[in-house]
Motif scaffolding. Structure first.
Motif, PDB file in Angstrom:
ATOM      1  N   ILE A  40       0.636  -1.839   0.074  1.00 21.60           N
ATOM      2  CA  ILE A  40      -0.114  -0.468   0.061  1.00 21.60           C
ATOM      3  C   ILE A  40       1.018   1.255  -0.214  1.00 21.60           C
ATOM      4  O   ILE A  40       0.418   2.267  -0.703  1.00 21.60           O
ATOM      5  CB  ILE A  40      -0.897   0.099   1.347  1.00 21.60           C
ATOM      6  CG1 ILE A  40      -2.467  -1.351   1.231  1.00 21.60           C
ATOM      7  CG2 ILE A  40      -1.519   1.114   1.851  1.00 21.60           C
ATOM      8  CD1 ILE A  40      -2.886  -1.085   2.155  1.00 21.60           C
ATOM      9  N   ALA A  41       1.526   1.250   0.931  1.00 23.32           N
ATOM     10  CA  ALA A  41       2.724   2.332   0.870  1.00 23.32           C
ATOM     11  C   ALA A  41       3.432   3.202  -0.749  1.00 23.32           C
ATOM     12  O   ALA A  41       3.666   3.847  -0.971  1.00 23.32           O
ATOM     13  CB  ALA A  41       4.269   2.575   1.661  1.00 23.32           C
ATOM     14  N   GLU A  42       4.017   1.774  -1.402  1.00 26.12           N
ATOM     15  CA  GLU A  42       3.961   1.855  -2.601  1.00 26.12           C
ATOM     16  C   GLU A  42       3.179   1.932  -3.878  1.00 26.12           C
ATOM     17  O   GLU A  42       3.434   2.182  -4.970  1.00 26.12           O
ATOM     18  CB  GLU A  42       4.573   0.405  -2.907  1.00 26.12           C
ATOM     19  CG  GLU A  42       6.103   0.587  -1.960  1.00 26.12           C
ATOM     20  CD  GLU A  42       7.524  -0.911  -2.225  1.00 26.12           C
ATOM     21  OE1 GLU A  42       6.024  -2.725  -3.325  1.00 26.12           O
ATOM     22  OE2 GLU A  42       7.616  -1.238  -1.724  1.00 26.12           O
ATOM     23  N   GLY A  43       1.786   2.367  -3.347  1.00 25.35           N
ATOM     24  CA  GLY A  43       0.805   2.714  -4.336  1.00 25.35           C
ATOM     25  C   GLY A  43       0.036   1.722  -4.799  1.00 25.35           C
ATOM     26  O   GLY A  43      -0.584   1.574  -5.856  1.00 25.35           O
ATOM     27  N   ASP A  44       0.058   0.320  -4.228  1.00 25.79           N
ATOM     28  CA  ASP A  44      -0.222  -1.223  -5.004  1.00 25.79           C
ATOM     29  C   ASP A  44      -1.947  -1.147  -4.831  1.00 25.79           C
ATOM     30  O   ASP A  44      -2.343  -1.599  -5.268  1.00 25.79           O
ATOM     31  CB  ASP A  44       0.450  -1.973  -4.165  1.00 25.79           C
ATOM     32  CG  ASP A  44      -0.305  -3.185  -4.033  1.00 25.79           C
ATOM     33  OD1 ASP A  44       0.134  -3.975  -5.629  1.00 25.79           O
ATOM     34  OD2 ASP A  44      -1.433  -4.095  -3.688  1.00 25.79           O
ATOM     35  N   ALA A  45      -2.171   0.157  -3.791  1.00 27.85           N
ATOM     36  CA  ALA A  45      -4.058   0.161  -3.823  1.00 27.85           C
ATOM     37  C   ALA A  45      -4.506   1.216  -3.731  1.00 27.85           C
ATOM     38  O   ALA A  45      -5.720   1.525  -4.082  1.00 27.85           O
ATOM     39  CB  ALA A  45      -3.869  -0.183  -2.180  1.00 27.85           C
ATOM     40  N   ALA A  46      -3.493   1.851  -4.831  1.00 33.05           N
ATOM     41  CA  ALA A  46      -4.645   3.231  -5.018  1.00 33.05           C
ATOM     42  C   ALA A  46      -5.196   3.322  -7.101  1.00 33.05           C
ATOM     43  O   ALA A  46      -4.840   3.739  -7.554  1.00 33.05           O
ATOM     44  CB  ALA A  46      -3.479   4.130  -5.567  1.00 33.05           C
ATOM     45  N   TRP A  47      -6.191   2.090  -6.342  1.00 33.29           N
ATOM     46  CA  TRP A  47      -7.335   2.654  -7.523  1.00 33.29           C
ATOM     47  C   TRP A  47      -8.626   2.560  -7.200  1.00 33.29           C
ATOM     48  O   TRP A  47      -8.620   1.694  -6.161  1.00 33.29           O
ATOM     49  CB  TRP A  47      -6.819   0.428  -8.729  1.00 33.29           C
ATOM     50  CG  TRP A  47      -6.501  -0.414  -7.669  1.00 33.29           C
ATOM     51  CD1 TRP A  47      -5.592  -0.503  -6.900  1.00 33.29           C
ATOM     52  CD2 TRP A  47      -7.431  -1.282  -7.086  1.00 33.29           C
ATOM     53  NE1 TRP A  47      -5.964  -1.984  -6.564  1.00 33.29           N
ATOM     54  CE2 TRP A  47      -7.418  -3.139  -6.506  1.00 33.29           C
ATOM     55  CE3 TRP A  47      -9.255  -1.502  -8.418  1.00 33.29           C
ATOM     56  CZ2 TRP A  47      -7.915  -3.340  -6.206  1.00 33.29           C
ATOM     57  CZ3 TRP A  47      -9.719  -2.401  -7.329  1.00 33.29           C
ATOM     58  CH2 TRP A  47      -9.625  -2.966  -6.614  1.00 33.29           C
TER      59      TRP A  47
END
Ligand SMILES: NC(=O)c1ccc[n+]([C@@H]2O[C@H](COP(=O)([O-])OP(=O)(O)OC[C@H]3O[C@@H](n4cnc5c(N)ncnc54)[C@H](OP(=O)(O)O)[C@@H]3O)[C@@H](O)[C@H]2O)c1
Length: 283
Positions: free
Chosen positions: A248-255
Motif C-alpha cells: 500500500i505504501a508503494e501505491g499498490d492499492a491506489a485504484w
C-alpha cells in the motif's frame, strides 16, 4: 437457488441479509447452526444448511439443488477448491467468487493462494465471475482497541492511497450478479469505494467523528509485523498483513473503479459514512 458460503462472515452475512429480502430462494452455509440460532446471527427468510469446507461430504449435501454460489471464505486454497469441486459435482451453473488482487507471483502468500483458487475455478469449466476487491473498510475495526486506548494507531502503510470499500458493497455486488448471473459469466469486476484514502485521512476522519484528535503513528513494516504478533495476530497473518501494508505504501492499492455503482445502481459507501455508522466501535 443461491448458496452463500462464509455466511457468518463480513461479506457473507450482508449477502444473506440482502438475499433474504429478495425474490430468489437462497441458502446460507454455516458450520455451526446451533451458534447461529443462539446468536440470531442470520436473517429470517433464508434456509440454513450445515457445511464445513474441510468435509466434502457436507458440501455435497449443502450444494444439492443450488444453481449459483457466492463463494466467500478465508480463502484457504484447499477449502475453496473443495467447494468448487463439490459445486461441479452437484451441477452448479455459476460461481461468484470474492477475491483480492490475486497473482501467482505476488509477494503476499494469500494473494498467491487466491490465484491458485481462481486458476482451479477456470479449469472446472463452471461459469464464474470474479470480484476483485480493494481493502475492506471493515479492516479498520482492527485499529479500534488501539484508538480507544491510546487515541491513535500504529500503521506501516505510509502515505499510500487505498480505494477502501465497505464489505457490504462487495456483498451487494455479489448479490446483484447472483440474481442474474448469465450476463456476468467470465467477467472480472474490480470493486472499490468512492475515494482514495490514506491512513492520514483515516486519522483525520476519526478525529472529526470522535471529536478529539486521533494520531496516525507511522512505523516500519518489520515493526508493524512484530507489533501485530505481540497483539496476538498469528505469525503468518501478521507477515501477510505487513507485506500488504508495505505494498500500500508503494501505491499498490491506489485504484478506483465505478464497478460497484454499475453492478448495484448505488454509489459505494464512503469512509465518512462507515465511521459515522460505526462511531461506537472506536469510542
Ligand atoms: N479484508 C480485506 O481487506 C479483503 C480485501 C479483498 C478481498 N478480501 C477477501 O475476502 C474474503 C474474506 O471475506 P470476509 O472478510 O467476509 O471473511 P470472514 O469475515 O473472515 O468470514 C469467513 C467465513 O468463513 C467461514 N468459515 C471459516 N472456516 C470454515 C470452514 N472450515 N467451514 C465452513 N465455513 C468456514 C466463517 O465461519 P465461522 O463464523 O464459523 O468462523 C465465516 O463465515 C477472502 O477471500 C479475502 O481474500 C478481503
Amino acid at each position: 437457488m443461491i448458496l452463500v458460503t462464509g455466511a457468518t462472515g463480513t461479506v457473507g452475512s450482508e449477502a444473506v441479509r440482502l438475499l433474504s429480502a429478495g425474490r430468489r430462494p437462497a441458502r446460507a452455509l454455516v458450520r455451526d447452526p446451533v451458534r447461529v440460532a443462539q446468536r440470531g446471527d442470520l436473517a429470517d427468510g433464508i434456509e440454513i444448511v450445515t457445511g464445513d469446507f474441510d468435509r466434502p461430504d457436507t458440501l455435497d449435501a449443502a450444494l444439492r439443488g443450488v444453481d449459483t454460489v457466492i463463494l466467500v471464505s478465508p480463502a484457504v486454497p484447499a477449502q475453496e477448491i473443495a467447494v468448487i469441486d463439490s459445486a461441479a459435482r452437484q451441477g452448479v451453473a455459476h460461481v461468484v467468487k470474492v477475491t483480492s488482487k490475486a497473482s501467482a507471483d505476488s509477494p503476499v502468500d494469500r494473494r498467491r493462494g487466491q490465484a491458485r483458487i481462481e486458476a482451479h475455478l477456470v479449469t472446472t469449466g463452471l461459469a464464474y465471475t470474479l470480484l476483485r476487491s480493494n481493502a475492506y473498510l471493515q479492516n479498520l475495526f482492527a485499529l479500534a482497541p488501539m484508538v480507544k486506548q491510546t487515541r491513535g494507531f500504529l500503521m506501516s502503510a505510509g502515505e499510500g492511497q487505498v480505494g477502501m470499500i465497505d464489505a457490504r458493497d462487495v456483498a451487494a455486488a455479489a448479490c446483484a450478479i447472483a440474481n442474474a448471473p448469465t450476463a456476468h459469466a467470465g467477467q472480472t469486476y474490480c470493486l472499490t469505494g468512492p475515494d482514495l484514502i490514506t491512513y492520514t485521512d483515516v486519522a483525520r476522519e476519526l478525529s472529526a467523528v470522535l471529536g478529539h484528535e486521533i494520531e496516525y503513528r507511522q512505523i516500519r513494516a518489520d515493526e508493524h509485523r512484530a507489533a501485530m504478533i505481540r497483539a496476538g495476530v498469528p505469525e503468518a497473518v501478521a507477515t501477510s498483513n505487513a507485506q500488504a501494508f508495505r505494498l500500500i505504501a508503494e501505491g499498490d492499492a491506489a485504484w478506483l473503479t465505478d464497478d460497484v455503482a454499475t453492478l448495484t445502481g448505488t454509489a459505494p459507501r464512503s469512509l465518512h459514512t462507515f465511521l459515522t455508522e460505526h462511531r461506537a466501535a472506536f469510542s
